[in-house]
Design an enzyme around this catalytic site. Structure first.
Site, mmCIF file in Angstrom:
data_model
loop_
_atom_site.group_PDB
_atom_site.id
_atom_site.type_symbol
_atom_site.label_atom_id
_atom_site.label_comp_id
_atom_site.label_asym_id
_atom_site.label_seq_id
_atom_site.Cartn_x
_atom_site.Cartn_y
_atom_site.Cartn_z
ATOM 1 N N LYS A 46 0.940 -1.369 -0.015
ATOM 2 C CA LYS A 46 -0.020 -0.117 -0.031
ATOM 3 C C LYS A 46 0.745 1.364 -0.024
ATOM 4 O O LYS A 46 1.578 1.427 0.998
ATOM 5 C CB LYS A 46 -0.862 -0.033 1.365
ATOM 6 N N THR A 105 6.480 7.860 13.499
ATOM 7 C CA THR A 105 6.740 7.080 14.532
ATOM 8 C C THR A 105 5.185 6.645 15.435
ATOM 9 O O THR A 105 5.101 5.627 15.958
ATOM 10 C CB THR A 105 7.458 8.158 15.692
ATOM 11 N N ALA A 106 4.282 7.827 15.552
ATOM 12 C CA ALA A 106 3.231 7.273 16.261
ATOM 13 C C ALA A 106 2.294 6.168 15.543
ATOM 14 O O ALA A 106 2.010 5.048 16.280
ATOM 15 C CB ALA A 106 2.151 8.543 16.589
ATOM 16 N N GLU A 140 10.398 1.816 9.847
ATOM 17 C CA GLU A 140 11.612 2.952 9.565
ATOM 18 C C GLU A 140 10.639 4.159 9.947
ATOM 19 O O GLU A 140 9.717 4.384 9.168
ATOM 20 C CB GLU A 140 11.909 2.866 7.951
ATOM 21 N N CYS A 199 12.913 12.115 5.689
ATOM 22 C CA CYS A 199 13.215 11.965 6.990
ATOM 23 C C CYS A 199 14.810 12.066 7.538
ATOM 24 O O CYS A 199 15.152 12.125 8.544
ATOM 25 C CB CYS A 199 13.028 10.281 7.515
ATOM 26 N N GLU A 224 9.434 16.530 15.482
ATOM 27 C CA GLU A 224 9.801 16.393 14.006
ATOM 28 C C GLU A 224 8.590 17.311 13.178
ATOM 29 O O GLU A 224 7.300 17.174 13.298
ATOM 30 C CB GLU A 224 9.321 15.088 13.538
#
Ligand code: NAD
Length: 479
Positions: free
Chosen positions: A173, A228-229, A248, A282, A383
């Site tokens: 996806k 991250t969440a 990642e 990133c 971030e």
């Protein structure tokens, strides 16, 4: 343009006929619809992949390798079309998509086509026991790959190429925000002769389609790149099923500049590492720490160069900073600029939206430099993932090392110095998966790629990716 799912070698509509709008960041308009696929579509894709697996996993390495090389060649043949689609969908300057994103996607296929032919496994003679152990590296079966919007085809192919090379079948996806090039890739896979069901590309929202991949009990490994969440949420769903996970995740990377560096090269590269792809990489160096003795000079020179960056429509070859990927993302970044000011940061340049003539509804933002009073303010810790960097001075190596490591993330770091001993010392102590010294984003696909702390678990790239997409089985033979 409306796009479709690619399941079992065919383009199909989502079973429940649910669709979402696809926006063009350059002009803020809807330019197509994409499926919002449900569990039913994921299961259909899984069934196709499961059926294709026995034959695909038994293909010779040469057959697999040839197919992947063919896909890579077709991508190169269709560079212009793919670069246009990526730029339209994501807002990145077209020259960037053409010079970097699409060629890198082609390289990913070529690299893993070759890497699989060199993928050796170890054997151990058990001396004195008349036994030999060898390791079988077997494909997992059906694996799930989920990728983000910032480098759409680049990261999508970075997952599916090793998964396929290792003999797995895939349910993949792409991000719902940038689905276009993954959709076009399906056509190339058909043209290359990839057997039906080997790769299935299903589109939709993370909370529906993505989560259905993660929650599917028979998709045994998930390779995920994103926030991250989201990574933490995925880990919770996958853990009770003991799925193999590669995560990642986000970054807040330090760019540490010592006075003894090659100044001009550092300055040019730092502009790039701050604002390439609108700062939506990133690996961008979003926290700049400069040794106090050159801080004022750097500040003046850097801000001067940043002000010269042309913000413009992605199709304009002179554009250096294109559009941000979406309206909600633009609003999030603007919110952080507001927070930075509240925290007594000084906006040295940028900080505002830009109206590009003829494309007034596009999501444009001036590249922004915020001088922060302390390293622990939110804009220096969280971030932002946009064209915003913070700068502040430091006095000693120890001090900068502490500040560099004092974040929840640990993806990459950049170090500018000509002092070899300092390079060796600091490279060991910086908490990051990748340390660049006197360069940025120089990538060799054989190297391990990934982060520590909240930047992720596992490594991609080279043999690491092939190891992830295989199960190691020890066979012990007594003779
Ligand atoms: P995101 O986490 O919102 O989405 C990433 C992908 O996950 C998308 O395809 C999305 O649809 C899907 N997703 C969302 N919720 C899901 C769920 N509950 N279950 C399954 N899938 C779900 O991230 P994004 O906004 O697309 O990308 C930006 C983030 O990605 C940034 O944090 C950036 O640092 C990170 N990123 C990391 C790397 C790396 O290599 N470490 C590379 C690029 C981007």
């Amino acid at each position: 343009m409306n796009i479709k799912n690619y399941i079992n070698g065919k383009f199909v509509d989502p079973i429940d006929d649910e669709w979402i709008d696809n926006f063009c960041p350059g002009n803020g308009e809807i330019y197509g619809k994409i499926p919002n696929s449900s569990k039913k579509d994921i299961n259909k894709a899984y069934q196709a992949a499961k059926k294709a697996f026995p034959a695909w996993s038994q293909t010779t390495l040469e057959q697999r390798s040839r197919l992947l090389i063919k896909i890579s060649e077709l991508l190169e043949d269709n560079l212009q079309q793919f670069a246009e689609a990526e730029s339209l969908d994501n807002g990145k300057p077209i020259w960037l998509a053409k010079a970097v994103d699409i060629p890198r996607a082609a390289s990913n296929f070529r690299f893993f086509a070759n890497a699989i032919t060199q993928f050796a496994s170890e054997s151990h003679e058990s001396v004195g026991q008349d036994a030999i152990n060898y390791t079988l590296r077997q494909p997992i079966g059906v694996v799930g790959c989920i990728s983000p919007w910032n480098l759409p085809l680049y990261l999508f192919s970075w997952k599916i190429a090793p998964a396929l090379a290792a003999g797995n079948c895939v349910v993949a996806k792409p991000s719902e925000v940038t689905p276009m090039t993954a959709f076009l890739l399906a056509e190339l896979c058909m043209e290359a002769g990839l057997p039906k069901g080997v790769l299935n590309i299903v589109h939709g929202l993370g909370s529906t389609t993505g989560q259905a991949i993660v929650a599917h009990p028979d998709i045994k490994a998930i390779s995920f790149t994103g926030g991250t969440a989201t990574g933490a949420h995925i880990a919770k769903i996958a853990a009770p099923m003991f799925k193999k996970l590669s995560l990642e995740l986000g970054g807040k990377n330090p760019n540490i500049i010592f006075a003894d560096c090659d100044y001009d090269e550092m300055l040019t590269t730092t502009v790039r590492s701050s604002f390439a792809n609108q700062g939506q990489i990133c690996l961008c160096g979003s926290r700049i720490f400069v040794e106090a003795s050159i801080y004022e000079k750097f500040k003046t020179d850097f801000v001067k160069k940043v002000k010269q960056l042309k913000v413009g429509h992605p199709s304009d070859p002179k554009t250096k900073v294109g559009a941000l990927v979406s309206k909600p993302h633009l609003e999030k970044v603007l919110d952080y600029i507001r927070i930075g000011k509240e925290e007594k940061g000084e906006v040295l340049c940028g900080g505002k939206q830009v109206k590009v003539k003829g494309y007034e509804k596009g999501y444009y933002l001036k590249p922004t430099v915020i001088e922060v009073p302390t390293d622990d303010c939110r804009v220096n810790q969280e971030e932002i993932f946009g064209p915003v960097v913070t700068i502040m001075p430091f006095d000693t190596e120890d001090e900068v090392l502490k500040m560099a490591n004092k974040v929840e993330y640990g993806l990459s770091a950049t170090l500018w110095t000509n002092d070899l001993k300092r390079t060796m010392r600091m490279s060991k102590q910086i908490q990051a998966g990748i340390v660049w010294v006197n360069t940025w984003m120089m990538r060799d696909l054989r190297t391990p790629f990934g982060g520590v702390k909240n930047s992720g678990v596992g490594r991609e790239g080279g043999l690491e990716a092939l190891r992830f997409f295989t199960e190691a089985k020890n066979v012990c033979i007594k003779y």
